[in-house]
Design an enzyme around this catalytic site. Structure first.
Site, PDB file in Angstrom:
ATOM      1  N   CYS A   1      -0.279   3.567   6.248  1.00  0.00           N
ATOM      2  CA  CYS A   1       0.073   2.475   6.802  1.00  0.00           C
ATOM      3  C   CYS A   1       0.256   1.113   5.719  1.00  0.00           C
ATOM      4  O   CYS A   1      -0.638   1.527   3.977  1.00  0.00           O
ATOM      5  CB  CYS A   1      -0.991   1.325   7.679  1.00  0.00           C
TER       6      CYS A   1
ATOM      7  N   HIS B   1      -9.797   3.357  -2.398  1.00  0.00           N
ATOM      8  CA  HIS B   1      -7.675   2.229  -1.897  1.00  0.00           C
ATOM      9  C   HIS B   1      -7.814   1.625  -3.138  1.00  0.00           C
ATOM     10  O   HIS B   1      -7.299   0.342  -2.404  1.00  0.00           O
ATOM     11  CB  HIS B   1      -8.117   1.455  -0.598  1.00  0.00           C
TER      12      HIS B   1
ATOM     13  N   CYS C   1       0.754  -0.836  -0.214  1.00  0.00           N
ATOM     14  CA  CYS C   1       0.025  -0.146   0.013  1.00  0.00           C
ATOM     15  C   CYS C   1       0.478   1.706   0.123  1.00  0.00           C
ATOM     16  O   CYS C   1       0.764   2.428   0.002  1.00  0.00           O
ATOM     17  CB  CYS C   1      -1.227   0.457   1.108  1.00  0.00           C
TER      18      CYS C   1
HETATM   19  C1  LIG Z   1      -2.038  -1.031   4.621  1.00  0.00           C
HETATM   20  C2  LIG Z   1      -3.829  -1.284   3.297  1.00  0.00           C
HETATM   21  O1  LIG Z   1      -4.372  -0.463   3.444  1.00  0.00           O
HETATM   22  S1  LIG Z   1      -5.138  -2.837   4.236  1.00  0.00           S
HETATM   23  C3  LIG Z   1      -5.626  -2.174   3.370  1.00  0.00           C
HETATM   24  C4  LIG Z   1      -6.357  -2.946   2.259  1.00  0.00           C
HETATM   25  N1  LIG Z   1      -7.533  -2.918   1.578  1.00  0.00           N
HETATM   26  C5  LIG Z   1      -8.521  -3.989   1.848  1.00  0.00           C
HETATM   27  O2  LIG Z   1      -7.732  -4.443   2.751  1.00  0.00           O
HETATM   28  C6  LIG Z   1      -9.629  -3.665   1.365  1.00  0.00           C
HETATM   29  C7  LIG Z   1     -10.755  -3.859   2.987  1.00  0.00           C
HETATM   30  N2  LIG Z   1     -11.995  -3.907   2.413  1.00  0.00           N
HETATM   31  C8  LIG Z   1     -12.805  -5.213   2.152  1.00  0.00           C
HETATM   32  O3  LIG Z   1     -11.662  -6.160   2.190  1.00  0.00           O
HETATM   33  C9  LIG Z   1     -13.478  -5.223   1.149  1.00  0.00           C
HETATM   34  O4  LIG Z   1     -14.621  -3.736   1.025  1.00  0.00           O
HETATM   35  C10 LIG Z   1     -14.958  -5.802   2.501  1.00  0.00           C
HETATM   36  C11 LIG Z   1     -14.767  -7.588   2.277  1.00  0.00           C
HETATM   37  C12 LIG Z   1     -14.530  -4.939   3.672  1.00  0.00           C
HETATM   38  C13 LIG Z   1     -16.450  -5.566   2.193  1.00  0.00           C
HETATM   39  O5  LIG Z   1     -16.875  -5.771   0.539  1.00  0.00           O
HETATM   40  P1  LIG Z   1     -18.214  -6.597   0.228  1.00  0.00           P
HETATM   41  O6  LIG Z   1     -18.596  -7.669   1.238  1.00  0.00           O
HETATM   42  O7  LIG Z   1     -17.818  -6.067  -1.289  1.00  0.00           O
HETATM   43  O8  LIG Z   1     -18.266  -4.514   0.259  1.00  0.00           O
HETATM   44  P2  LIG Z   1     -20.375  -3.857  -0.530  1.00  0.00           P
HETATM   45  O9  LIG Z   1     -19.435  -2.805  -1.081  1.00  0.00           O
HETATM   46  O10 LIG Z   1     -20.659  -5.170  -0.944  1.00  0.00           O
HETATM   47  O11 LIG Z   1     -20.687  -4.222   0.682  1.00  0.00           O
HETATM   48  C14 LIG Z   1     -21.907  -5.003   1.808  1.00  0.00           C
HETATM   49  C15 LIG Z   1     -23.363  -4.042   1.853  1.00  0.00           C
HETATM   50  O12 LIG Z   1     -22.468  -3.526   2.766  1.00  0.00           O
HETATM   51  C16 LIG Z   1     -23.356  -2.408   1.906  1.00  0.00           C
HETATM   52  N3  LIG Z   1     -22.285  -0.899   2.918  1.00  0.00           N
HETATM   53  C17 LIG Z   1     -21.165  -0.592   2.720  1.00  0.00           C
HETATM   54  N4  LIG Z   1     -20.943   0.623   3.268  1.00  0.00           N
HETATM   55  C18 LIG Z   1     -21.559   0.981   3.139  1.00  0.00           C
HETATM   56  C19 LIG Z   1     -22.611   2.296   3.757  1.00  0.00           C
HETATM   57  N5  LIG Z   1     -21.586   3.170   4.306  1.00  0.00           N
HETATM   58  N6  LIG Z   1     -23.283   2.672   4.357  1.00  0.00           N
HETATM   59  C20 LIG Z   1     -24.752   1.775   4.096  1.00  0.00           C
HETATM   60  N7  LIG Z   1     -24.440   0.610   3.567  1.00  0.00           N
HETATM   61  C21 LIG Z   1     -22.989   0.093   2.606  1.00  0.00           C
HETATM   62  C22 LIG Z   1     -23.163  -2.387   0.769  1.00  0.00           C
HETATM   63  O13 LIG Z   1     -23.989  -1.626   0.178  1.00  0.00           O
HETATM   64  C23 LIG Z   1     -23.630  -3.946   0.342  1.00  0.00           C
HETATM   65  O14 LIG Z   1     -24.224  -4.202   1.177  1.00  0.00           O
HETATM   66  P3  LIG Z   1     -25.154  -4.934   0.046  1.00  0.00           P
HETATM   67  O15 LIG Z   1     -24.794  -7.087   0.248  1.00  0.00           O
HETATM   68  O16 LIG Z   1     -27.124  -5.360   0.693  1.00  0.00           O
HETATM   69  O17 LIG Z   1     -25.314  -5.249  -0.949  1.00  0.00           O
END
Ligand SMILES: CC(=O)SCCNC(=O)CCNC(=O)[C@H](O)C(C)(C)COP(=O)(O)OP(=O)(O)OC[C@H]1O[C@@H](n2cnc3c(N)ncnc32)[C@H](O)[C@@H]1OP(=O)(O)O
Length: 427
Positions: free
Chosen positions: A413, A383, A90
């Protein structure tokens, strides 16, 4: 050496596009070309006048090995341009800016194009080890009989997909995925679900306001091959609320975890470039600096608490400059997870952590929310991992110029247990 001026004179990024469970419209190089083309076209120098291209990218695809060089050639920078790809997870998009700045300080370059690109929606599906071994055996099979025997060993479960992205977001040493490392920090610093959700809500509200008020002029709109037009970060949810966020289930530690899809950074595609220039290049070409890159620092720590990386590198960098929190007007801390940013802020206020881990006599201090990620962060914007470091540096530079700020810090991070930070000053 760090006082030799290096300027950020321009920059552009694509809109960040949420991965929607299928390959998005752009590959990593497509993204880099989409925002690189308008950026280079508006420069008073020819693309061939650049000395170096350096591009961060974590998930390189097979058709675009060394995406920096492929992008540079597609951008018409000429066969003589040296271009390399850098990877520190990252931190990649910030590492390239640091590399470019160091080349300029050393007198080895005057103009550098530095940035990051990532198409997480194109992350490859990986074959299971059994399938890899079966394919290898089939290739080595000698004669028809041998080949038929090998073919008979084929099992349907060999083709059960392994998602490369899920593997890529899991630390191979601690075996925790990135979300679990944020859970470790939430536990260690007592970050509540309510606090993480409130932070996430603010991230969306700030991005929505910045979009509404036209403050994200770093975005270069892009057309895809099907004629689709992309002009904004599409992960923004202006209609989200604390109630909606509270209704989401934990994503990584069920059933009691604090980290949910709503308070995590989103999985996104996007690219960003910055044009870096020496003082001589600024004078020669009549460029207008937006900000000066004053310093940078990289630190490492236990991978299971990788989210605390910013506390180490920022403190180290400011300590050697004789500065503290009060000297920083504006902050960008990449929002890998809301709980992870909040844990960094809590750690900086924690006397024991500051003494034992950061070697400070007193707590580092409070980073006020009014000066932190003022236009939202990765929870709302997304991200694209190899890109985000470049995005936060560019946005910080632009926002400092808009506000007339003297100093800003961008930090992030890094998966695997590292952190990167950059200090900008008014040009
Ligand atoms: C060093 C570093 O930087 S480490 C970081 C590296 N990056 C990461 O690790 C990525 C982290 N994020 C992730 O892995 C993914 O986003 C996850 C696993 C958390 C979620 O993935 P997904 O399940 O595909 O997310 P998705 O966008 O579909 O959201 C899931 C549900 O939550 C809901 N939702 C998400 N955000 C919101 C919000 N702000 N408000 C309301 N509902 C929301 C979505 O509408 C969805 O609902 P649905 O299933 O009814 O459609």
């Amino acid at each position: 050496m760090t006082d030799v001026p290096v300027y950020i004179v321009d920059g552009a990024r694509t809109p960040f596009l949420r991965a929607r469970g299928e390959p998005g419209p752009f590959t990593p190089v497509d993204l880099a070309v989409q925002c690189g083309r308008p950026l280079l076209l508006r420069q008073p120098v020819a693309p061939e006048d650049f000395d170096l291209v350096t591009l961060g990218c974590v998930n390189v695809i097979a058709d675009e090995m060394n995406p920096a060089r492929v992008a540079a050639l597609r951008l018409g920078m000429g066969p003589g341009i040296v271009a390399f790809t850098e990877q520190i997870n990252c931190g990649s998009g910030m590492l390239t800016v640091d590399t470019g700045a160091r080349r300029i300080r050393e007198g080895r370059a005057d103009l550098v194009l530095a940035g990051g690109t990532e198409a997480l929606s194109h992350s490859p599906l990986v074959f299971r080890q059994e399938a890899v071994e079966w394919f290898a055996g089939l290739q080595k099979a000698d004669g028809m009989g041998d080949r038929l025997r090998k073919a008979a060993e084929l099992r349907p479960e060999f083709f059960k997909p392994v998602i490369g992205l899920e593997r890529g977001l899991t630390d191979p040493i601690s075996e925790l995925n990135m979300g679990q490392t944020a859970e470790v920090l939430a536990y260690r610093f007592g970050i509540s679900r309510e606090a993480a959700d409130a932070y996430a809500l603010e991230s969306h509200q700030r991005l929505a306001a910045a979009q509404e008020e036209g403050r994200l002029n770093e975005i270069a709109p892009a057309y895809d091959r099907d004629g689709g037009f992309h002009d904004h970060d599409d992960g923004v949810r202006p209609d989200t609320s604390l109630e909606k966020l509270a209704g989401l289930k934990p994503a990584f530690e069920k059933p009691f975890g604090k980290v949910t899809p709503g308070n995590s950074s989103q999985i996104t595609d996007g690219a960003c470039w910055l044009v870096l220039a020496s003082e001589a290049a600024v004078e020669r070409h009549g460029l207008t600096p937006i900000a000066a890159i004053r310093d940078a620092e990289w630190s490492a720590l236990d991978p299971s608490v990788m989210g605390l990386g910013p506390t180490l590198c920022v403190t180290e960098m400011l300590k050697r400059r004789g500065m503290g929190e009060a000297e920083v007007d504006l902050w960008e801390i990449n929002e890998a997870f809301a709980a992870q940013v909040l844990a960094c802020l809590a750690a900086w206020e924690d006397a024991e952590y500051c003494r034992d881990v950061l070697g400070l006599d007193e707590p580092f201090g409070t980073v006020p929310r009014e000066r932190l990620n003022v236009d939202g962060g990765a929870v709302a914007i997304g991200h694209p991992v190899g890109t985000s470091g470049a995005r936060i540096v560019l946005h910080l530079a632009q926002e400092m110029a808009r506000r007339g700020s003297n100093r800003g810090v961008a930090t992030e991070c890094i998966g695997g247990g590292q952190g990167g930070a950059m200090l900008l000053e008014a040009a």
